[in-house]
Structure formats: structure tokens, C-alpha cells
Write an enzyme that holds these catalytic residues in place. Structure first.
Site, PDB file in Angstrom:
ATOM      1  N   ARG A 107      44.410  40.307  48.551  1.00 66.28           N
ATOM      2  CA  ARG A 107      43.433  40.064  47.484  1.00 66.28           C
ATOM      3  C   ARG A 107      43.249  41.357  46.698  1.00 66.28           C
ATOM      4  O   ARG A 107      42.617  42.289  47.165  1.00 66.28           O
ATOM      5  CB  ARG A 107      42.106  39.590  48.091  1.00 66.28           C
ATOM      6  CG  ARG A 107      40.961  39.593  47.098  1.00 66.28           C
ATOM      7  CD  ARG A 107      39.739  38.861  47.627  1.00 66.28           C
ATOM      8  NE  ARG A 107      39.274  39.302  48.931  1.00 66.28           N
ATOM      9  CZ  ARG A 107      38.510  40.387  49.146  1.00 66.28           C
ATOM     10  NH1 ARG A 107      38.171  41.162  48.149  1.00 66.28           N
ATOM     11  NH2 ARG A 107      38.120  40.683  50.358  1.00 66.28           N
ATOM     12  N   HIS A 149      36.241  39.739  46.565  1.00 65.58           N
ATOM     13  CA  HIS A 149      36.196  38.436  47.227  1.00 65.58           C
ATOM     14  C   HIS A 149      35.676  37.386  46.251  1.00 65.58           C
ATOM     15  O   HIS A 149      36.260  36.304  46.104  1.00 65.58           O
ATOM     16  CB  HIS A 149      35.298  38.512  48.457  1.00 65.58           C
ATOM     17  CG  HIS A 149      35.085  37.198  49.138  1.00 65.58           C
ATOM     18  ND1 HIS A 149      36.074  36.538  49.815  1.00 65.58           N
ATOM     19  CD2 HIS A 149      33.987  36.401  49.214  1.00 65.58           C
ATOM     20  CE1 HIS A 149      35.608  35.398  50.300  1.00 65.58           C
ATOM     21  NE2 HIS A 149      34.349  35.289  49.939  1.00 65.58           N
ATOM     22  N   TYR A 160      34.538  48.943  50.936  1.00 65.41           N
ATOM     23  CA  TYR A 160      35.135  48.752  52.255  1.00 65.41           C
ATOM     24  C   TYR A 160      36.646  48.923  52.296  1.00 65.41           C
ATOM     25  O   TYR A 160      37.257  48.728  53.347  1.00 65.41           O
ATOM     26  CB  TYR A 160      34.759  47.370  52.812  1.00 65.41           C
ATOM     27  CG  TYR A 160      35.077  46.198  51.910  1.00 65.41           C
ATOM     28  CD1 TYR A 160      36.360  45.649  51.878  1.00 65.41           C
ATOM     29  CD2 TYR A 160      34.103  45.632  51.094  1.00 65.41           C
ATOM     30  CE1 TYR A 160      36.659  44.575  51.067  1.00 65.41           C
ATOM     31  CE2 TYR A 160      34.390  44.549  50.275  1.00 65.41           C
ATOM     32  CZ  TYR A 160      35.670  44.021  50.264  1.00 65.41           C
ATOM     33  OH  TYR A 160      35.960  42.951  49.455  1.00 65.41           O
TER      34      TYR A 160
END
Length: 385
Positions: free
Chosen positions: A279, A283, A292
Site C-alpha cells: 500500500r 490506509h 509508522y
């Protein structure tokens, strides 16, 4: 077309968290064609496309990326409530979406915009859902695609039940048989629903392909916090084949998915495909991936871009020239502009339309609720509210 025969299962080298040698790949990141690739299931995979089909795949990839980018921009401008981008996962969706036969049924999550596009669904339809205009406007029976499912992993049980029904209806066992594909992410693989679906599908030998897009992150949790073994190997414990494919390779994804679906329609039961991809963006538009993951990781995966490798391939093989590339870019731009215009022109639905499709033949209870809401809305007429 894809070619692959079910042979005796063969286990590949086990490497947790990294692509193992059983990683099916037919097109390298540099655009070099690999004629054949053997998966962990012992099957040899290849494709035999015409030049026009190669160009078609490239067109699909470019257009859906541009439409996805437009949807993200619309959300940032307050025109959509939220958007789940497919950036980086185009090959997994186009490859699997184009592998479906007309009679097959797909059960998506909320990110399979590319699969919807391949099934002929107007791109405005998922955007109307995220704009809050409707609950999803396409007909699942007409397009053979179920509605988007927001509850993580729930669609795997829906898909398994549908696949069991196909078997009971006698629609399995030949070339014209039906099959089901169910999409979910690596994070969903930790949900109970998904594992329950694996059990039911295995025990009832259901004609279903579980298609896991492993994009490396369950929102902010990396894959190593989700599993200690490659996800495709979980199929072993449930008694059906599993294999991993390069999810950024549209050719390999097509070949693997077509073979698994054909196996299912012939009555050979379920398969788990782990499409190893990434990805590239957030998200959803409510997420900040810089919190992160590090930039170097994103850069590493950018070098494996699914569109760049197909473009390199078609140019090296003289399947497409600069004029074709420019034509596709212009088509994508125009489709995106048209999509924007249509989104902005969407009228706000009247609140009472909420009740229109609750029951196919009406309901006294729903009618009473509609009447109460109508009275409530009427109470505001002529007031300062």
C-alpha cells in the site's frame, strides 16, 4: 490466456515475512518477461496474451490509478467522507479482476475499485457510497460483484455461503461452472470470520478463491505482527492449496487467479492466493502512514511499481509506442475530469429515501418509521432551525 495445471502439491522454502522462492512472477520490476513460474502448489504458470491484450492491461492500470487519485483529491477537498486508496495495488486488482469469467461472483472489501472497473461497474458508484448519497448503487446480480463490506473480514463468510449455494445448485463441475473470489487484506487474516470461512469452505469443498492482498500493513500494524509464517501457508492447516504471487505483477496475478478459479469451477475446492504487494499511500484518508513506516521502505517498493514494469515491457517488446502511452494518459485524465464533474453534480438525497429499499415488498414497521421521520422533518418548516 493463463495456463496452469493442478499438479501434486509441493512446499516451497519457508521464509516468514519475505517473498520465498515459490513467489510466482512472470514480469520483473524491470519489465523483463519470465516465461514460466512454479508456485508453492506445484503448478507451472504462464500467460499467452495478444499485443492488444497487453495494451489493454496497461490501459486498465493507468486509468484506475488516475481515477483513484481523483477520488483522493475529492476527499481532501471535502467532497467525499472518506476514501480507501488502491495506490500500489493496481496489478493485484486488475490481474485478478480480468481473470474472472462472466459467470463468476466477486466479494470485495472497500478498496477493490479496480476490480469493480474490470467488471464494468461505473466508477461513480463506489464514490456515491463514500459521498453518502447511497449505500452502493450497482446491482450485484447484474455485475456479479457484491456490495462493499466495511466490517473487516465479514465478506469471507458471505462469499463462502454463496459458494456453498453454487454447489447445491449444481453449477460446479465443468468449463461453464461458476466460481467465487473473495478479497481481504493481511490484517483481516487475523479475524475470526476469515478463519471460520476457511473451515467451512474446506469442509464443504466450496468453489471459492480467497484472494488476500497482503499490502504489508493492517492499518498501522506491519505483517510481522500478524503472522509468524507466510500467509499463504495458512491454507495447509485448513486442507486446501495456498500460494504466493507477486501482487505487483499483473501477468502473474492473472495467471494464478485464472487457474485457481478454473480449479474451483471444476469442483476441486478452494484456494488461498496471497498477492504480495504494498500500500503506497495511507490506509484511508483518515490515516497518516508516516507515523509508522519509514520513507526508505516506500522508496524500495516504488521501484517495484506495477505500472512502470508493464510500460517497460510493452516498450521493450515494441507492443506500444509513445503515441499509445500518451493516448492512455489523456484517456485517464479525461475520465478523471468527467468523474469529478459527476461527483460535484450529485444531488443530496432526501432523508426519506433511507427507507426506500429496506424491504423488497414493503413493511408496516418501516412505513411507520418513515411517517414519524416525515413528521419530524415537517416540524422544522418555517422555523429558524
Amino acid at each position: 490466456m493463463a495456463k496452469g495445471d493442478r499438479g501434486a502439491p509441493a512446499r516451497g522454502k519457508e521464509v516468514a515475512g519475505e517473498p520465498a522462492p515459490d513467489f510466482v512472477q512472470l514480469l520483473t520490476p524491470d519489465g523483463e518477461r519470465i516465461e514460466k513460474s512454479v508456485g508453492a502448489d506445484g503448478v507451472e504458470y504462464t500467460v499467452d496474451f495478444t499485443d492488444e491484450e497487453y495494451r489493454g492491461l496497461y490501459r486498465d492500470l493507468v486509468v484506475i490509478r488516475r481515477l483513484d487519485a481523483e477520488a483522493t483529491a475529492l476527499q481532501r477537498q471535502g467532497e467525499l467522507g472518506i476514501w480507501a486508496s488502491l495506490l500500489g495495488q493496481e496489478a493485484a486488482q486488475v490481474g485478478s479482476g480480468r481473470a474472472l469469467r462472466p459467470q463468476d461472483m466477486a466479494f470485495p472489501t472497500y478498496r477493490e475499485h479496480g476490480v469493480l472497473y474490470c467488471r464494468g461497474i461505473d466508477p461513480i458508484m463506489p464514490l456515491s457510497l463514500f459521498r453518502g448519497v447511497d449505500q452502493g448503487a450497482w446491482d450485484p446480480i447484474e455485475f456479479k460483484v457484491n456490495m462493499y463490506t466495511i466490517v473487516i473480514g465479514a465478506q469471507t463468510l458471505h462469499a463462502t455461503g454463496y459458494a456453498m449455494g453454487i454447489t447445491k445448485d449444481g453449477k460446479v463441475g465443468g468449463d461453464d461452472g461458476e466460481a467465487v473470489i473473495c478479497y481481504f487484506g493481511d490484517g483481516a487474516a487475523s479475524q475470526g470470520d476469515v478463519n471460520e470461512a476457511f473451515i467451512w469452505a474446506s469442509v464443504f469443498h466450496s468453489p471459492i478463491v480467497f484472494f488476500c492482498q497482503n499490502n504489508q500493513y493492517a492499518i498501522s500494524e506491519p505483517i510481522e505482527k500478524q503472522t509468524r509464517i507466510p500467509l499463504y501457508r495458512r491454507a495447509d492447516g485448513f486442507g486446501f492449496p495456498g500460494l504466493r504471487v507477486d501482487g505487483n505483477d499483473v501477468l502473474a496475478t492473472y495467471a494464478v487467479t485464472r487457474a485457481a478459479l478454473d480449479s474451483a469451477r471444476h469442483g476441486q475446492g478452494p484456494t488461498l492466493i496471497e498477492a504480495y504487494t504494498y500500500r503506497m499511500g495511507a490506509h484511508t484518508t483518515t490515516d497518516d502512514p508516516t507515523r509508522y513506516r519509514v520513507a526508505s521502505e516506500v522508496e524500495e517498493w516504488a521501484a517495484k511499481d506495477p505500472i512502470a514494469r508493464v510500460r517497460a515491457f510493452v516498450e521493450k517488446q515494441q507492443i506500444a509506442d509513445a503515441d499509445f502511452i500518451a493516448e492512455v494518459d489523456e484517456q485517464a485524465k479525461q475520465e478523471a475530469l468527467h468523474l469529478r464533474e459527476r461527483v460535484l453534480a450529485m444531488p443530496d438525497p432526501h432523508p426519506l429515501t433511507l427507507f426506500d429499499h429496506a424491504y423488497p415488498n414493503g413493511s408496516p414497521l418501516v412505513d411507520a418509521q418513515r411517517e414519524r421521520l416525515a413528521e419530524y422533518l415537517d416540524s422544522f418548516e418555517g422555523s429558524a432551525h
